[in-house]
Write a protein that holds these residues in place. Structure first.
Motif, PDB file in Angstrom:
ATOM      1  N   MET A 199      -8.512  26.950 -44.452  1.00 52.17           N
ATOM      2  CA  MET A 199      -7.668  25.765 -44.363  1.00 52.17           C
ATOM      3  C   MET A 199      -6.187  25.728 -45.098  1.00 52.17           C
ATOM      4  N   LYS A 200      -5.500  24.540 -45.050  1.00 49.76           N
ATOM      5  CA  LYS A 200      -4.382  25.211 -45.797  1.00 49.76           C
ATOM      6  C   LYS A 200      -4.538  24.064 -47.175  1.00 49.76           C
ATOM      7  N   SER A 201      -3.885  24.325 -48.148  1.00 52.78           N
ATOM      8  CA  SER A 201      -4.265  23.277 -48.924  1.00 52.78           C
ATOM      9  C   SER A 201      -3.437  22.020 -49.516  1.00 52.78           C
ATOM     10  N   ILE A 202      -4.276  20.832 -50.364  1.00 51.91           N
ATOM     11  CA  ILE A 202      -3.443  19.616 -49.957  1.00 51.91           C
ATOM     12  C   ILE A 202      -2.144  19.465 -50.423  1.00 51.91           C
ATOM     13  N   SER A 203      -1.777  18.980 -50.091  1.00 51.99           N
ATOM     14  CA  SER A 203      -0.414  18.217 -50.434  1.00 51.99           C
ATOM     15  C   SER A 203      -0.633  17.348 -51.211  1.00 51.99           C
ATOM     16  N   ILE A 204      -1.144  16.458 -52.531  1.00 57.24           N
ATOM     17  CA  ILE A 204      -0.964  15.473 -53.649  1.00 57.24           C
ATOM     18  C   ILE A 204       0.470  13.791 -52.805  1.00 57.24           C
ATOM     19  N   ALA A 205       1.431  14.540 -52.674  1.00 59.25           N
ATOM     20  CA  ALA A 205       2.666  13.709 -52.066  1.00 59.25           C
ATOM     21  C   ALA A 205       2.550  13.684 -50.580  1.00 59.25           C
ATOM     22  N   ASN A 206       1.755  14.383 -49.659  1.00 57.06           N
ATOM     23  CA  ASN A 206       2.087  14.297 -48.445  1.00 57.06           C
ATOM     24  C   ASN A 206       0.657  13.951 -47.510  1.00 57.06           C
ATOM     25  N   ASP A 207      -0.665  14.674 -48.743  1.00 59.65           N
ATOM     26  CA  ASP A 207      -1.344  14.177 -46.802  1.00 59.65           C
ATOM     27  C   ASP A 207      -2.762  13.717 -48.310  1.00 59.65           C
ATOM     28  N   ILE A 208      -1.840  12.407 -49.144  1.00 57.23           N
ATOM     29  CA  ILE A 208      -2.889  11.222 -49.435  1.00 57.23           C
ATOM     30  C   ILE A 208      -2.438  10.238 -49.670  1.00 57.23           C
ATOM     31  N   ILE A 209      -2.999   9.070 -47.989  1.00 52.68           N
ATOM     32  CA  ILE A 209      -2.243   7.949 -48.049  1.00 52.68           C
ATOM     33  C   ILE A 209      -3.192   6.948 -48.356  1.00 52.68           C
ATOM     34  N   PRO A 210      -2.938   5.262 -48.298  1.00 52.52           N
ATOM     35  CA  PRO A 210      -4.081   4.427 -47.940  1.00 52.52           C
ATOM     36  C   PRO A 210      -4.183   4.241 -47.202  1.00 52.52           C
ATOM     37  N   VAL A 211      -4.693   3.942 -46.439  1.00 48.49           N
ATOM     38  CA  VAL A 211      -5.491   2.956 -44.987  1.00 48.49           C
ATOM     39  C   VAL A 211      -4.107   2.528 -44.260  1.00 48.49           C
ATOM     40  N   GLY A 212      -3.883   1.798 -44.862  1.00 50.12           N
ATOM     41  CA  GLY A 212      -2.579   0.949 -44.316  1.00 50.12           C
ATOM     42  C   GLY A 212      -1.563   1.335 -43.314  1.00 50.12           C
ATOM     43  N   ARG A 213      -1.151   2.662 -44.547  1.00 53.53           N
ATOM     44  CA  ARG A 213       0.137   3.330 -44.443  1.00 53.53           C
ATOM     45  C   ARG A 213      -0.992   4.177 -42.824  1.00 53.53           C
ATOM     46  N   PHE A 214      -2.324   4.490 -42.890  1.00 53.22           N
ATOM     47  CA  PHE A 214      -2.265   5.499 -42.047  1.00 53.22           C
ATOM     48  C   PHE A 214      -2.211   4.553 -40.513  1.00 53.22           C
ATOM     49  N   LYS A 215      -3.154   3.377 -40.498  1.00 55.96           N
ATOM     50  CA  LYS A 215      -3.399   2.026 -39.625  1.00 55.96           C
ATOM     51  C   LYS A 215      -1.686   1.696 -38.821  1.00 55.96           C
ATOM     52  N   SER A 216      -0.688   2.069 -39.516  1.00 57.63           N
ATOM     53  CA  SER A 216       0.573   1.603 -39.122  1.00 57.63           C
ATOM     54  C   SER A 216       0.847   3.235 -38.625  1.00 57.63           C
ATOM     55  N   ASN A 217       0.376   4.144 -38.752  1.00 62.17           N
ATOM     56  CA  ASN A 217       1.551   4.949 -38.342  1.00 62.17           C
ATOM     57  C   ASN A 217       0.789   6.620 -38.046  1.00 62.17           C
ATOM     58  N   LEU A 218      -0.565   6.166 -37.123  1.00 58.32           N
ATOM     59  CA  LEU A 218      -1.881   6.373 -36.925  1.00 58.32           C
ATOM     60  C   LEU A 218      -0.636   7.137 -35.831  1.00 58.32           C
ATOM     61  N   ALA A 219      -0.554   7.650 -34.769  1.00 55.32           N
ATOM     62  CA  ALA A 219      -0.082   7.872 -33.732  1.00 55.32           C
ATOM     63  C   ALA A 219       0.782   9.391 -34.684  1.00 55.32           C
ATOM     64  N   LYS A 220       1.006   9.219 -35.152  1.00 56.07           N
ATOM     65  CA  LYS A 220       2.594   9.897 -36.407  1.00 56.07           C
ATOM     66  C   LYS A 220       1.377  11.164 -37.042  1.00 56.07           C
ATOM     67  N   TYR A 221       0.250  10.308 -37.627  1.00 57.37           N
ATOM     68  CA  TYR A 221      -0.184  10.504 -38.316  1.00 57.37           C
ATOM     69  C   TYR A 221      -2.018  12.388 -37.396  1.00 57.37           C
ATOM     70  N   LEU A 222      -1.791  11.855 -36.251  1.00 55.63           N
ATOM     71  CA  LEU A 222      -2.617  12.430 -35.597  1.00 55.63           C
ATOM     72  C   LEU A 222      -1.996  13.545 -35.172  1.00 55.63           C
ATOM     73  N   ASN A 223      -0.409  13.460 -34.806  1.00 54.05           N
ATOM     74  CA  ASN A 223       0.374  14.737 -34.088  1.00 54.05           C
ATOM     75  C   ASN A 223       0.483  15.486 -35.436  1.00 54.05           C
ATOM     76  N   GLU A 224       0.897  14.539 -36.221  1.00 51.96           N
ATOM     77  CA  GLU A 224       1.154  16.520 -36.997  1.00 51.96           C
ATOM     78  C   GLU A 224      -0.061  16.807 -37.564  1.00 51.96           C
ATOM     79  N   ILE A 225      -1.339  16.327 -37.385  1.00 55.12           N
ATOM     80  CA  ILE A 225      -2.232  16.540 -37.908  1.00 55.12           C
ATOM     81  C   ILE A 225      -3.268  18.066 -37.131  1.00 55.12           C
TER      82      ILE A 225
END
Length: 96
Positions: free
Chosen positions: A1-27
């Motif tokens: 398992m890759k380590s967590i980047s505090i700056a990039n891998d912790i996001i508020p639910v609002g930002r997640f919802k507005s960029n859902l496709a982007k985050y799913l693709n990144e994961i």
């Protein structure tokens, strides 16, 4: 398992919802985890399907080892000949 980047891998639910496709693709591409916060507190973790499968298999393996150790502690073990007989039954489809 890759380590967590505090700056990039912790996001508020609002930002997640507005960029859902982007985050799913990144994961899926990067196999990283994403921690989603709500009201400043962790609310969920999103991981790739492959990462989920690996975690699940690891858990099943560890659970199996724990059951085996518990059985051994209780003296619930087979002798070599009993084990051979049980394996033979299973291989020939003649389980009781």
């Amino acid at each position: 398992m890759k380590s967590i980047s505090i700056a990039n891998d912790i996001i508020p639910v609002g930002r997640f919802k507005s960029n859902l496709a982007k985050y799913l693709n990144e994961i899926q591409l990067n196999r990283n985890s994403l921690i989603i916060t709500q009201n400043g507190k962790p609310a969920g973790v999103l991981i790739s399907p492959c990462e989920y499968d690996e975690i699940r298999q690891t858990k099943l393996f560890i659970d199996s080892i724990s059951r085996g150790l518990s059985d051994s502690d209780k003296g619930e073990v087979f002798s070599t000949s009993q084990l051979r007989n049980e394996l033979q039954k299973t291989r020939t489809g003649k389980e009781k």
